[in-house]
Design a protein around this motif. Structure first.
Motif, short mmCIF file in Angstrom:
data_model
loop_
_atom_site.label_atom_id
_atom_site.label_comp_id
_atom_site.label_asym_id
_atom_site.label_seq_id
_atom_site.Cartn_x
_atom_site.Cartn_y
_atom_site.Cartn_z
N ILE A 13 -11.13 32.02 3.35
CA ILE A 13 -12.25 32.98 3.34
C ILE A 13 -11.86 34.10 4.29
O ILE A 13 -11.42 33.85 5.42
N ILE A 14 -12.00 35.35 3.83
CA ILE A 14 -11.75 36.48 4.73
C ILE A 14 -13.00 37.35 4.83
O ILE A 14 -13.83 37.39 3.92
N ARG A 15 -13.11 37.99 5.99
CA ARG A 15 -14.15 38.99 6.18
C ARG A 15 -13.53 40.33 5.81
O ARG A 15 -12.48 40.71 6.33
N THR A 16 -14.14 41.01 4.85
CA THR A 16 -13.58 42.25 4.33
C THR A 16 -13.60 43.34 5.40
O THR A 16 -14.65 43.62 5.99
N VAL A 17 -12.45 43.96 5.64
CA VAL A 17 -12.41 45.10 6.57
C VAL A 17 -12.66 46.40 5.79
O VAL A 17 -13.54 47.18 6.14
N TYR A 59 -8.39 44.49 -1.40
CA TYR A 59 -8.99 44.03 -0.14
C TYR A 59 -7.96 43.95 0.98
O TYR A 59 -6.79 43.67 0.76
N VAL A 60 -8.43 44.19 2.19
CA VAL A 60 -7.76 43.74 3.41
C VAL A 60 -8.87 43.15 4.27
O VAL A 60 -10.03 43.57 4.16
N GLY A 61 -8.52 42.19 5.10
CA GLY A 61 -9.57 41.56 5.88
C GLY A 61 -9.06 40.70 7.02
O GLY A 61 -7.84 40.63 7.27
#
Lengths: 338, 338
Positions: B29-33, B61-63
């Motif tokens: 799971i990533i937090r979207t930057v 996406y990057v995160g």
């Protein structure tokens, strides 16, 4: 002189026609030593291509130079020569890029099943051998003017590399030549798709390691089974139908390549399907001229013997039987002696 | 969390949806930057692809990693990561052959215009940067998850080489990224086909040496005029329509290559025409994962700045305006900040 003329589908005759003469200073006239019938000649013979007016036939040849135009300095009368079915000046940008069969001055040969032949663009088209070849080399040298060069291009276009896995779709003379090419270019595994015993035997002799007899999606499934589920690195499409193209594309791994040399007849490729396959695709009339020096050497060295595709030899006078035998699959390829 | 949902053509909303959770041990799971809107998102937005049930949108996406499944050891919580729009295990035969976007476990990302994202196959998909990047690098790093990697693949598939001539068909974010790629891969001449002033300007800034504003056969004629009459070595097809494909194929020299990365919509390729062109053709979803380490380095080094394709930045809450601006060609590409 005596020359082959097609009058209608199934109607092939040998007739008296005027001997060819030099028309342009870039022409040469050769005396045919041996010529042959090509699988692609059968499209017209079978009525799958319009015949139109009666016209000469044949595009494969080796011969002795009789006469050259004033611009031709690379070959001289008396020499034994081989040339491509597509003439080329060998100096235009397309020639220099290695695609002599797309020369800006290209003419497709079409009068070669005859005693004498006029060769346009002779300077860039004909390659003379150092010596007159022994008779037993003639069939193999003759294949270099088309089918062996075409099989070679199929393997190059399919990017056959040392250690790779190659599939050959089509077991005609071109497909069988493709097996030779794949082996010479280092393929470790060569899967020939064929269901005719005589052609299977020749494929194995030429270097095939596996035979697949099924066609269509069944054939594809068998190829996938033989290639760890992913498909082959390189597939040589040597037929030219929608079914053979589909079979070729489906037999290739993502990132692999299809080289297609069977002239496509009513073939359409779905853009989205090609996209998601990641398969690379290149085809075309083979730039035979580019390969001639190398392939001539391989024949003289006894490294390759593509002349074995000729399983019927007839005098030119019996050319009609040569077509018939190929049409009925009694012969793989017919050699003609004028 | 807040996430983008399409309800119907033209109907894009931001809604409250459950935060994603680890489903498989291979997930992260990533937090979207930052995330963004892709040209391909417009197919559904414009009603050219069926929308069906309301569903999330976004695949770029990057995160920051929040949590990883038990099988994921290559990235850890707190790291800044970039991943491809197509997930991959990076170990299957297709991945090892360099076609991660054809991974046997591939899943296409589709929920990225949101605050948090679940990444399947995280081990093989995500690449962490050595350090957290400065804010000004974020747009360029974001492009690596799709458009810059896709432009790169287009150039590789079209076999751009040092000194070659490249044509780029399509002046969207992918086409403009293709200009960067062609330049980085050494093309000497880069012809961008564009008739929008803002995109022309960016193309020139990215390395285009020539602009062609005509389309169709007129555009082809202009390309041929610029390439000595023979066509370009490499053509990057970055649109995906029948017309753009035709334009690309006709702009390529015999023996040249078309790399096509615009997802084809109703594109059919005539087998005989492709045959006689001698053009090589390869397309597909770009194996972005293969290029990430190299492209990340180029961005950190300041060698490439593909983030310039973003000419509109909006908070996620205004995503609908982001689609609208791109649809109306008021923006090349919209960056979204959650």
């Amino acid at each position: 002189m005596r020359a082959t003329v097609i009058h209608a589908p199934g109607d092939i005759r040998v007739e008296d026609v005027p001997e060819p003469t030099i028309i342009a200073p870039t022409d040469a006239i050769i005396r045919t030593v041996v010529t042959c019938v090509c699988g692609s000649d059968l499209w017209a013979y079978r009525g799958l291509e319009p015949v139109g007016q009666p016209h000469p036939m044949g595009h494969e040849y080796v011969g002795i130079v009789e006469e050259v135009g004033s611009d031709v300095t690379s070959v001289r009368p008396g020499q034994f020569v081989i040339g491509s079915f597509a003439t080329s000046d060998n100096t235009c940008p397309n020639c220099l890029a290695g695609y002599q069969s797309n020369c800006v001055h290209r003419e497709f040969m079409s009068t070669c099943q005859a005693e004498y032949i006029r060769i346009p663009n002779a300077q860039g088209t004909l390659v003379a051998t150092d010596e007159h070849p022994a008779d037993e080399l003639l069939p193999s040298l003759l294949t270099l003017s088309d089918v062996m060069g075409t099989g070679w291009y199929a393997a190059k276009a399919a990017e056959v590399r040392p250690g790779s896995t190659a599939v050959v779709v089509g077991d005609g003379a071109v497909g069988l030549s493709g097996v030779i090419a794949a082996k010479e270019l280092g393929a470790e595994r060569i899967i020939a798709m064929s269901r005719h015993a005589d052609r299977q035997k020749l494929a194995l002799e030429f270097g095939a390691t596996d035979l697949v007899t099924e066609r269509g999606e069944e054939g594809v499934a068998h190829v996938r089974e033989l290639t760890g589920g992913v498909g082959a690195d390189s597939v040589l499409e040597c037929v030219g139908t929608q079914e053979s193209m589909r079979q070729a594309l489906h037999s290739t791994r993502p990132g692999g390549n299809v080289g297609f040399v069977g002239v496509p007849h009513d073939v359409a490729i779905d853009g989205q399907e090609l996209f998601f396959s990641h398969v690379g695709l290149r085809g075309g009339p083979a730039p035979v001229r580019a390969y001639l020096p190398d392939l001539i050497q391989r024949v003289f060295d006894g490294r390759i013997n593509p002349g074995k595709v000729f399983d019927l030899t007839l005098p030119l006078e019996q050319v009609a039987e040569g077509y018939k035998a190929m049409d009925e699959r009694r012969a793989i390829k017919t050699l003609l002696t004028p």
